[in-house]
Motif scaffolding. Structure first.
Motif, PDB file in Angstrom:
ATOM      1  N   THR A  67       0.832  -1.207   0.000  1.00 40.17           N
ATOM      2  CA  THR A  67       0.000   0.000   0.000  1.00 40.17           C
ATOM      3  C   THR A  67       0.865   1.256   0.000  1.00 40.17           C
ATOM      4  O   THR A  67       0.588   2.229  -0.708  1.00 40.17           O
ATOM      5  CB  THR A  67      -0.931   0.006   1.218  1.00 40.17           C
ATOM      6  OG1 THR A  67      -1.722  -1.189   1.215  1.00 40.17           O
ATOM      7  CG2 THR A  67      -1.852   1.215   1.200  1.00 40.17           C
ATOM      8  N   ALA A  68       1.924   1.232   0.795  1.00 39.83           N
ATOM      9  CA  ALA A  68       2.826   2.386   0.855  1.00 39.83           C
ATOM     10  C   ALA A  68       3.486   2.628  -0.494  1.00 39.83           C
ATOM     11  O   ALA A  68       3.614   3.781  -0.941  1.00 39.83           O
ATOM     12  CB  ALA A  68       3.884   2.153   1.936  1.00 39.83           C
ATOM     13  N   THR A 245      -6.393  -5.449  -3.335  1.00 35.22           N
ATOM     14  CA  THR A 245      -6.755  -4.840  -4.618  1.00 35.22           C
ATOM     15  C   THR A 245      -8.251  -4.569  -4.714  1.00 35.22           C
ATOM     16  O   THR A 245      -8.666  -3.553  -5.276  1.00 35.22           O
ATOM     17  CB  THR A 245      -6.311  -5.734  -5.783  1.00 35.22           C
ATOM     18  OG1 THR A 245      -6.859  -7.059  -5.619  1.00 35.22           O
ATOM     19  CG2 THR A 245      -4.796  -5.837  -5.853  1.00 35.22           C
ATOM     20  N   LEU A 246      -9.072  -5.465  -4.153  1.00 35.73           N
ATOM     21  CA  LEU A 246     -10.517  -5.234  -4.187  1.00 35.73           C
ATOM     22  C   LEU A 246     -10.908  -4.067  -3.287  1.00 35.73           C
ATOM     23  O   LEU A 246     -11.817  -3.292  -3.627  1.00 35.73           O
ATOM     24  CB  LEU A 246     -11.270  -6.500  -3.772  1.00 35.73           C
ATOM     25  CG  LEU A 246     -11.147  -7.686  -4.727  1.00 35.73           C
ATOM     26  CD1 LEU A 246     -12.022  -8.845  -4.239  1.00 35.73           C
ATOM     27  CD2 LEU A 246     -11.525  -7.312  -6.136  1.00 35.73           C
ATOM     28  N   ALA A 247     -10.218  -3.915  -2.161  1.00 34.65           N
ATOM     29  CA  ALA A 247     -10.489  -2.765  -1.291  1.00 34.65           C
ATOM     30  C   ALA A 247     -10.123  -1.469  -2.000  1.00 34.65           C
ATOM     31  O   ALA A 247     -10.856  -0.470  -1.924  1.00 34.65           O
ATOM     32  CB  ALA A 247      -9.704  -2.904   0.008  1.00 34.65           C
ATOM     33  N   SER A 253     -13.557   3.716  -6.356  1.00 34.47           N
ATOM     34  CA  SER A 253     -14.822   3.953  -7.066  1.00 34.47           C
ATOM     35  C   SER A 253     -15.749   4.855  -6.251  1.00 34.47           C
ATOM     36  O   SER A 253     -16.367   5.783  -6.794  1.00 34.47           O
ATOM     37  CB  SER A 253     -15.511   2.621  -7.358  1.00 34.47           C
ATOM     38  OG  SER A 253     -14.723   1.822  -8.212  1.00 34.47           O
ATOM     39  N   VAL A 254     -15.848   4.574  -4.957  1.00 37.99           N
ATOM     40  CA  VAL A 254     -16.717   5.398  -4.093  1.00 37.99           C
ATOM     41  C   VAL A 254     -16.210   6.838  -4.040  1.00 37.99           C
ATOM     42  O   VAL A 254     -16.982   7.798  -4.173  1.00 37.99           O
ATOM     43  CB  VAL A 254     -16.781   4.795  -2.680  1.00 37.99           C
ATOM     44  CG1 VAL A 254     -17.501   5.739  -1.727  1.00 37.99           C
ATOM     45  CG2 VAL A 254     -17.487   3.443  -2.707  1.00 37.99           C
ATOM     46  N   LEU A 255     -14.913   7.019  -3.863  1.00 35.56           N
ATOM     47  CA  LEU A 255     -14.349   8.362  -3.794  1.00 35.56           C
ATOM     48  C   LEU A 255     -14.514   9.112  -5.109  1.00 35.56           C
ATOM     49  O   LEU A 255     -14.775  10.318  -5.119  1.00 35.56           O
ATOM     50  CB  LEU A 255     -12.867   8.288  -3.415  1.00 35.56           C
ATOM     51  CG  LEU A 255     -12.567   7.907  -1.960  1.00 35.56           C
ATOM     52  CD1 LEU A 255     -11.080   7.711  -1.742  1.00 35.56           C
ATOM     53  CD2 LEU A 255     -13.103   8.977  -1.015  1.00 35.56           C
ATOM     54  N   ARG A 387     -10.573  -8.926 -12.305  1.00 29.61           N
ATOM     55  CA  ARG A 387      -9.783  -7.698 -12.409  1.00 29.61           C
ATOM     56  C   ARG A 387      -9.018  -7.405 -11.119  1.00 29.61           C
ATOM     57  O   ARG A 387      -8.066  -6.634 -11.122  1.00 29.61           O
ATOM     58  CB  ARG A 387     -10.664  -6.504 -12.771  1.00 29.61           C
ATOM     59  CG  ARG A 387     -11.629  -6.028 -11.704  1.00 29.61           C
ATOM     60  CD  ARG A 387     -12.350  -4.761 -12.145  1.00 29.61           C
ATOM     61  NE  ARG A 387     -13.275  -4.272 -11.136  1.00 29.61           N
ATOM     62  CZ  ARG A 387     -14.550  -4.589 -11.047  1.00 29.61           C
ATOM     63  NH1 ARG A 387     -15.075  -5.416 -11.948  1.00 29.61           N
ATOM     64  NH2 ARG A 387     -15.314  -4.093 -10.102  1.00 29.61           N
ATOM     65  N   GLY A 388      -9.432  -8.019 -10.006  1.00 28.72           N
ATOM     66  CA  GLY A 388      -8.735  -7.807  -8.746  1.00 28.72           C
ATOM     67  C   GLY A 388      -7.376  -8.490  -8.702  1.00 28.72           C
ATOM     68  O   GLY A 388      -6.462  -8.008  -8.039  1.00 28.72           O
TER      69      GLY A 388
END
Length: 531
Positions: A67-68, A245-247, A253-255, A387-388
């Motif tokens: 993530t970093a 990746t799904l998170a 998408s929400v943002l 896709r994830g």
């Protein structure tokens, strides 16, 4: 357009002939049995992942590092890309820009095309020469690639702002810099946020596998566990990769939806939060930064200068040029066929994944019919997983089951691309044709309405999605070549492994020229179709 179908068919046949799509050891009984044993071991590992506390802590640590890498790399790339975009778009802020400014802008466009032409894996191998393996190498590689991708996107947005939108600032005596800062940038901010979040989502997938070539994160460990055949540990790492990746997919998408309609104050607050997130993301990279400082302190400037000079001196011998020319075919063929197959799959499932089509097929009652809803969400779930999992991870899994080769690479690209295009096509139809509150759809109009009414009206949007996926597939095909799919990627990886830097430079330059040439050709065809 008259010759589009024959030309497409000819290209498809040429790609099928040019690729080696046979499975390794297909006719060898011993290798076939070993392949089946590998598949059984993999399925057993996936069914019984290692969920011990030690392994889960290891996965959590690697997920934080991944993530970093993605967050910091994307932030660095976004800042550098915006700076280059402003430089590339600067002539549009002046009524009569000088020749020097136009030349500088065109050179910046070429630089951005060059940065985005090469995949993260290529940049990671180049950075590896100086920084060595680790998360900093992955961060810098992603930052370089994102600089080119977002820089071009931001620049196109700035250029596309209508002149009348900034005339008020010009009439008040605003300078070209003020026109860009207060006139054009605020107007492109919503779209820029959307592009940036979409790129962060992609960077998260890339960061999760860039460790395969020394970029740190989950990818290095996943590659190692697969190599040792520890399928239970591999399954745990794969599960962590998929959750990560799904998170990122869902969160981005929400943002994007919220920020696209948000006001200036909300976007300003979001920028402050983003800065805090980047600072927090630096924490998992601090040990690597300390190691990096030691590495750089021991770096001999003469060796670094010699390495750079060799990279800037491409090998133009006949044998290397012939190798480069022959290596162009496999990635192009893989990109074409995988994009074609993924597009076909996405179109094929669209009548079931689109809620609008389901509603129009049998009236409002169909929208809540359990079987139809279940089928829709099942297909969407499969697309989400497809896709994830990044293409490189798909290739590693498929190679463990069916052997390394172009067939596995084609299937990996197709699986991921089908998941991406299914989502994009579904969102395009549902967003464009969402029924109004008082609209009553006609009966028996589902698939026929989709084919003859909806898709023609969305042709431009769908063509853009397919073209962008094809562009992504070409870059990824270069990267998959380094893992056994052949072509320029495999040759480049071999040259770097044997420290043949001049040869590697020629091969990388060939990748760049092919990508930029196809990009220019695509733009020309787009303008032709728009007439």
């Amino acid at each position: 357009m008259r010759y589009a179908a024959p030309v497409g068919l000819a290209l498809t046949l040429a790609c099928l002939v040019g690729l080696d799509l046979t499975l390794p050891g297909l006719g060898d009984e011993g290798q076939g049995e070993r392949a089946l044993a590998s598949v059984r071991a993999m399925l057993s590992g996936i069914g019984h992942p290692d969920l011990g506390a030690t392994m889960l802590r290891r996965v959590a640590t690697l997920a934080a590092e991944t993530t970093a890498i993605a967050v910091v790399g994307t932030a660095m790339g976004a800042v550098a890309g915006l700076a280059l975009a402003v430089l590339a778009a600067s002539p549009c802020a002046q009524r009569s820009p000088s020749a020097a400014r136009r030349t500088a802008a065109e050179a910046t466009w070429l630089l951005l095309d060059g940065l985005r032409a090469l995949p993260d894996f290529v940049w990671a191998l180049a950075v590896l020469l100086v920084l060595g393996p680790g998360p900093i190498t992955g961060t810098v590689a992603i930052a370089v690639s994102v600089t080119g991708i977002l820089g071009r996107a931001f620049g196109r947005l700035l250029v596309a702002v209508p002149p009348r939108s900034v005339r008020a600032i010009e009439r008040l005596g605003g300078s070209p810099a003020a026109t860009l800062l207060y006139g054009r940038l605020p107007r492109v901010a919503p779209a820029a946020w959307s592009y940036g979040l979409a790129r962060l989502e992609c960077s998260m997938r890339n960061a999760s596998v860039i460790g395969v070539v020394g970029g740190g994160g989950l990818g290095a460990e996943l590659f190692e566990e697969l190599g040792y055949g520890r399928m239970d540990r591999m399954a745990t790492l794969l599960l962590g990769l998929l959750v990560l990746t799904l998170a990122a997919d869902t969160g981005a998408s929400v943002l994007r939806r919220r920020l696209s309609a948000a006001g200036v104050a909300t976007r300003t607050a979001a920028l402050r939060v983003a800065l805090i997130v980047v600072v927090v993301a630096l924490v998992p990279l601090l040990p690597a930064l300390e190691t990096l400082s030691v590495t750089l302190s021991r770096l001999d400037p003469r060796v670094a200068t010699q390495t750079l000079s060799r990279l800037l001196r491409p090998d133009l011998s006949v044998s290397t040029l012939r190798e480069a020319a022959l290596g162009v075919g496999p990635p192009l063929a893989l990109a074409w066929l995988s994009t074609l197959l993924a597009t076909s799959v996405a179109f094929g499932v669209l009548p079931w994944t689109s809620s609008v089509v389901r509603l129009r097929a049998r009236g409002p009652a169909a929208a809540t019919r359990a079987a139809a809803v279940l089928r829709s969400w099942l297909l969407r779930g499969v697309a989400l997983v497809a896709r994830g999992v990044p293409e490189v991870a798909w290739l590693l899994l498929l190679a463990a089951a069916m052997g390394v080769g172009q067939a596995a690479a084609l299937l990996a690209l197709t699986l991921h691309g089908a998941g991406v295009l299914t989502r994009l096509f579904t969102e395009a139809v549902d967003d464009r044709f969402a029924p109004r509150p008082r609209e009553r759809p006609g009966l028996a109009a589902g698939t026929g309405w989709l084919v003859f009414a909806a898709l023609p009206r969305l042709a431009g949007t769908l063509r853009m999605h397919v073209a962008l996926q094809g562009e992504s597939n070409l870059r990824t095909a270069y990267a998959l070549g380094m893992l056994g799919a052949g072509g320029l990627g495999e040759s480049f990886y071999g040259a770097m492994s044997f420290w043949q830097l001049e040869r590697a430079s020629t091969l990388a330059l060939t990748m760049l020229l092919v990508f930029v040439g196809l990009d220019r050709l695509g733009r020309g065809l787009g303008r032709l179709l728009a007439r």
